[in-house]
Design a protein around this motif. Sequence first.
Motif, short mmCIF file in Angstrom:
data_model
loop_
_atom_site.label_atom_id
_atom_site.label_comp_id
_atom_site.label_asym_id
_atom_site.label_seq_id
_atom_site.Cartn_x
_atom_site.Cartn_y
_atom_site.Cartn_z
N UNK A 181 -77.21 -9.27 -46.66
CA UNK A 181 -78.67 -9.85 -46.44
C UNK A 181 -79.85 -9.05 -46.97
N UNK A 182 -79.53 -7.55 -46.67
CA UNK A 182 -80.53 -6.67 -47.03
C UNK A 182 -80.99 -6.56 -48.46
N UNK A 183 -79.90 -6.96 -49.18
CA UNK A 183 -80.41 -7.12 -50.70
C UNK A 183 -81.20 -8.37 -51.02
N UNK A 184 -81.37 -9.04 -49.99
CA UNK A 184 -82.26 -10.28 -50.35
C UNK A 184 -83.70 -10.17 -49.70
N UNK A 185 -83.82 -8.99 -49.07
CA UNK A 185 -85.15 -8.61 -48.51
C UNK A 185 -86.32 -8.18 -49.43
N UNK A 186 -87.34 -8.98 -49.32
CA UNK A 186 -88.69 -8.48 -50.02
C UNK A 186 -89.42 -7.60 -49.53
N UNK A 187 -89.14 -7.37 -48.12
CA UNK A 187 -89.99 -6.26 -47.84
C UNK A 187 -89.43 -4.81 -47.96
N UNK A 188 -88.25 -4.68 -48.43
CA UNK A 188 -87.72 -3.39 -48.67
C UNK A 188 -88.13 -2.48 -49.96
N UNK A 189 -88.73 -1.39 -49.50
CA UNK A 189 -89.37 -0.77 -50.85
C UNK A 189 -88.12 -0.02 -51.54
N UNK A 190 -86.97 0.72 -51.03
CA UNK A 190 -86.00 0.91 -51.69
C UNK A 190 -84.66 0.78 -50.91
N UNK A 191 -83.53 0.26 -51.51
CA UNK A 191 -82.44 -0.22 -50.97
C UNK A 191 -81.33 0.61 -51.75
N UNK A 192 -80.50 1.37 -51.34
CA UNK A 192 -79.44 1.92 -51.67
C UNK A 192 -78.02 1.36 -51.40
N UNK A 193 -77.11 1.17 -52.15
CA UNK A 193 -76.03 0.24 -51.87
C UNK A 193 -74.83 1.29 -52.25
N UNK A 194 -73.91 1.42 -51.26
CA UNK A 194 -72.71 2.08 -51.69
C UNK A 194 -71.53 1.00 -51.86
N UNK A 195 -71.13 0.50 -53.05
CA UNK A 195 -70.21 -0.36 -53.37
C UNK A 195 -68.78 -0.15 -53.25
N UNK A 196 -68.43 -0.47 -51.84
CA UNK A 196 -66.90 -0.51 -51.47
C UNK A 196 -66.83 -1.40 -50.38
N UNK A 197 -65.34 -1.75 -50.35
CA UNK A 197 -65.12 -2.53 -49.26
C UNK A 197 -64.44 -1.86 -47.92
N UNK A 198 -64.48 -0.57 -47.98
CA UNK A 198 -63.96 0.16 -46.98
C UNK A 198 -65.13 0.63 -46.02
N UNK A 199 -65.03 0.36 -44.89
CA UNK A 199 -66.21 1.10 -43.99
C UNK A 199 -66.10 2.55 -43.75
#
Length: 234
Positions: A181-199
């Motif tokens: 849901x963070x990817x849907x936020x308009x209030x984030x200046x920067x979002x860095x995503x680590x694309x993995x299914x493993x915690x």
Amino acid sequence: MTEHDAAMKSLYPFLYAGESDLGGLLTEARKSTMDKLAEVTALRRTVGEREGRRLAECARAMADRFTAGGRLLAFGNGGSSTDAQDLASLFLSPDSTSGGVPARPLPAFALTNDIAVITALSNDVGFDVVFSRQLGAFGRSGDIAVGLTTSGNSPNLLRAFGEAARRGMLTVGIAGYDGGKMAELDCLDYLFVVPSPSVHRIQEAQTTLYHALWELTVDVLDARAQAAPEQRAE
């Protein structure tokens, strides 16, 4: 077999293979370790290639805030709370050097440090507000809000970013999977995503990511400090 045993078996199958000799067990353990190392190395490379330019851009924005007297406030849940504390201590009390010169300390703290505040807000109001209430009390325009999560779906982080944005803070999110849901936020200046299914792999790669962000920020500040005397001399 319990759900916990099944999960452990999927991670460490060699421990559930029945009778085996010690040499075979060590070989399987070594292979498992090397496979995981290769996986996180590839993941870190992917993140670096995909996010390198934006990390440098974010570091410049953070350097602007620090130069103007801003502070960094970090937060997260569970394992991400310890990462938030590590991130804050990295900026506040660095133990590395740049060119033989100790890295400068920068004002930063984690919102998970005060357990009395966390438990009071959780008990009296609700866990969803443990970070947003603190940002409302401590945050000010010009500060930096950094939130870490593996899923990207934590309600208290989503709420905190909304509060941080309302206060004029620079907002930086670090998430896993697809950003949630963070990817849907308009209030984030920067979002860095680590694309993995493993915690496990996500958190390992996130550690590298925020260390890189710290190094880049310090490099920008150092470069500006070195350039300032030359500009005054002119």
